[in-house]
Design a protein around this motif. Sequence first.
Motif, PDB file in Angstrom:
ATOM      1  N   ASN A  87      42.140   4.791   9.179  1.00  0.00           N
ATOM      2  CA  ASN A  87      43.532   4.367   9.310  1.00  0.00           C
ATOM      3  C   ASN A  87      43.775   3.158   8.406  1.00  0.00           C
ATOM      4  OD1 ASN A  87      46.052   3.562  10.057  1.00  0.00           O
ATOM      5  ND2 ASN A  87      45.668   3.580  12.250  1.00  0.00           N
ATOM      6  N   LEU A  88      44.578   3.347   7.362  1.00  0.00           N
ATOM      7  CA  LEU A  88      44.801   2.276   6.399  1.00  0.00           C
ATOM      8  C   LEU A  88      45.441   1.048   7.044  1.00  0.00           C
ATOM      9  CD1 LEU A  88      46.062   4.104   3.176  1.00  0.00           C
ATOM     10  CD2 LEU A  88      43.985   2.752   3.433  1.00  0.00           C
ATOM     11  N   SER A  89      46.370   1.263   7.972  1.00  0.00           N
ATOM     12  CA  SER A  89      47.092   0.133   8.557  1.00  0.00           C
ATOM     13  C   SER A  89      46.166  -0.804   9.333  1.00  0.00           C
ATOM     14  CB  SER A  89      48.202   0.635   9.482  1.00  0.00           C
ATOM     15  OG  SER A  89      47.644   1.370  10.553  1.00  0.00           O
ATOM     16  N   SER A  90      45.081  -0.244   9.886  1.00  0.00           N
ATOM     17  CA  SER A  90      44.198  -1.073  10.704  1.00  0.00           C
ATOM     18  C   SER A  90      43.249  -1.935   9.869  1.00  0.00           C
ATOM     19  CB  SER A  90      43.383  -0.186  11.655  1.00  0.00           C
ATOM     20  OG  SER A  90      42.518   0.641  10.912  1.00  0.00           O
ATOM     21  N   ILE A  91      43.155  -1.663   8.580  1.00  0.00           N
ATOM     22  CA  ILE A  91      42.221  -2.444   7.754  1.00  0.00           C
ATOM     23  C   ILE A  91      42.946  -3.353   6.775  1.00  0.00           C
ATOM     24  CG2 ILE A  91      40.421  -0.682   7.935  1.00  0.00           C
ATOM     25  CD1 ILE A  91      41.118   0.143   5.084  1.00  0.00           C
ATOM     26  N   VAL A  92      44.272  -3.321   6.803  1.00  0.00           N
ATOM     27  CA  VAL A  92      45.026  -4.158   5.867  1.00  0.00           C
ATOM     28  C   VAL A  92      44.778  -5.636   6.158  1.00  0.00           C
ATOM     29  CG1 VAL A  92      47.335  -4.882   5.175  1.00  0.00           C
ATOM     30  CG2 VAL A  92      46.803  -2.450   5.400  1.00  0.00           C
ATOM     31  N   GLN A  93      44.928  -6.026   7.438  1.00  0.00           N
ATOM     32  CA  GLN A  93      44.767  -7.445   7.794  1.00  0.00           C
ATOM     33  C   GLN A  93      43.357  -7.969   7.488  1.00  0.00           C
ATOM     34  OE1 GLN A  93      45.753  -8.383  11.831  1.00  0.00           O
ATOM     35  NE2 GLN A  93      45.245 -10.526  11.624  1.00  0.00           N
ATOM     36  N   PRO A  94      42.287  -7.269   7.944  1.00  0.00           N
ATOM     37  CA  PRO A  94      40.954  -7.784   7.586  1.00  0.00           C
ATOM     38  C   PRO A  94      40.689  -7.790   6.094  1.00  0.00           C
ATOM     39  CG  PRO A  94      40.800  -5.664   8.737  1.00  0.00           C
ATOM     40  CD  PRO A  94      42.203  -6.123   8.875  1.00  0.00           C
ATOM     41  N   SER A  95      41.318  -6.871   5.351  1.00  0.00           N
ATOM     42  CA  SER A  95      41.139  -6.875   3.892  1.00  0.00           C
ATOM     43  C   SER A  95      41.775  -8.118   3.284  1.00  0.00           C
ATOM     44  CB  SER A  95      41.758  -5.618   3.279  1.00  0.00           C
ATOM     45  OG  SER A  95      41.118  -4.460   3.761  1.00  0.00           O
ATOM     46  N   ILE A  96      42.926  -8.520   3.824  1.00  0.00           N
ATOM     47  CA  ILE A  96      43.574  -9.748   3.339  1.00  0.00           C
ATOM     48  C   ILE A  96      42.696 -10.958   3.655  1.00  0.00           C
ATOM     49  CG2 ILE A  96      45.567 -11.259   3.687  1.00  0.00           C
ATOM     50  CD1 ILE A  96      47.235  -8.726   4.175  1.00  0.00           C
ATOM     51  N   ILE A  97      42.053 -10.929   4.838  1.00  0.00           N
ATOM     52  CA  ILE A  97      41.139 -12.026   5.186  1.00  0.00           C
ATOM     53  C   ILE A  97      39.973 -12.074   4.204  1.00  0.00           C
ATOM     54  CG2 ILE A  97      39.550 -12.887   6.961  1.00  0.00           C
ATOM     55  CD1 ILE A  97      41.410 -11.693   9.060  1.00  0.00           C
ATOM     56  N   MET A  98      39.481 -10.910   3.805  1.00  0.00           N
ATOM     57  CA  MET A  98      38.382 -10.872   2.820  1.00  0.00           C
ATOM     58  C   MET A  98      38.821 -11.542   1.510  1.00  0.00           C
ATOM     59  SD  MET A  98      35.554  -9.068   3.878  1.00  0.00           S
ATOM     60  CE  MET A  98      34.874  -7.812   2.811  1.00  0.00           C
ATOM     61  N   ILE A  99      40.035 -11.218   1.076  1.00  0.00           N
ATOM     62  CA  ILE A  99      40.539 -11.837  -0.159  1.00  0.00           C
ATOM     63  C   ILE A  99      40.682 -13.356   0.044  1.00  0.00           C
ATOM     64  CG2 ILE A  99      42.517 -11.943  -1.730  1.00  0.00           C
ATOM     65  CD1 ILE A  99      42.949  -8.940  -1.136  1.00  0.00           C
TER      66      ILE A  99
END
Length: 423
Positions: free
Chosen positions: A390-402
């Motif tokens: 599910n793309l929507s569920s990984i958007v926030q943690p991906s932003i944290i990674m950046i």
Amino acid sequence: MMRSFIKKDLLIFLRDWKELLTVMLLPIVLVIVLNFAFAGLFDGDDEVSMDLQLAVVNEDNESEAMEQLKDRLISDAAFEEQEANAIVEAAGEIQPVQLLSDYLESDELKEWVTVHHLEEKAAAEKVKEGDLDGVLIIPKGYTADSLYASFAGESPTTALTYKIEEETTNSSALQQFIEEFIEQLNYQFAIQEITGGAEIEAAPPEGGLEDIGAAYNFKVNQYFTISLGALFALFVVATVAMKTGVEIRDQVFNRILLANSHPMRFLIGKMVSTICLVVLQIIFVLLVSHFLLDVFPDRSIAFWSGIFVMIALLALVLSGLAAIYTAILLRMNSVDAANGVFMLATLLFGTLGGGFVPIYMMPKWLQQIGEWTPNGLFLAILTEWVQFENLSSIVQPSIIMIGFFLLFTFIGLALFPKRGKAQ
């Protein structure tokens, strides 16, 4: 010119065959060994068990719902009273709140979900304390509004509210259950509207984890493949930084200064070479483990594309960490002391991020801390991705990674010594 710095760092690392074999082959050996050693750890079924804790706050008054429905049908939809009475009688067969309760407490879901009926304030406190995974609020007037929307052919104005403290695998799984129920209920309402009515009885969806759309089970071999791949990526970072000590002994850094090349290129070369090495290392571990143990069977190209994107994000974060390590080493007098600091940091990140011990065996508060380490966050993202795609569920943690990448890079640049300050 920049290419020369990157090439230099890659060659220095690749010429160390002992180190190369360690970061490439050792995680695969450990994945195989631990896969057999921990087989059956999770309920003896080679799968991660889930203990989902959900609070249900019911603010609706179902006993008044039929009267409210009748009033709205007459006042808002201009139905005749006789016609409204017929609709209310038909609607009596459908009780959305009761259907939801039956669904959440069905025999199939009891194995996974424990429902707590609480007031909103008490539920919010328990979620904040980590005792519950989420709160489902049934607002006042929900039954009447849902039935009115169905019979009047309008969109409902009152919706269920699902609240969480933070997004986790458990909270996402609960959300999937609730969305599945709502979809099935809407479908039944649609059928009710098409057929005109009263003869169709709304039925709750089937329960159980196998019925929540695209969800996959998260298995032991997947856990160890991901966690050990990320753990040894941390060792790659430490090794890349430690090679700076070799370059100091060989006067490489001084020769760079004498060549009037900007020292910052030295640091950027370390970061780019770290990205290349981490990407290659994790992809190698994942692919070899997959072919040996069938870790990710029958997954799509989209799934593997998502895996690659998240590996690239981790490599980006670790390049920032390499910048910090390199800057610290250039400021320290002792290479051995720097090596000790880097190993200590690696062990700390590895432990908190679930690289040494399965994170599900740790206390919940330690699991939450672990998700603020690069490898722990990577494990959390991939756990979500492997299960739901599910793309929507990984958007926030991906932003944290950046965000991690930007923070680490800033710290690395700030610590990088000015000309003549390197030890």
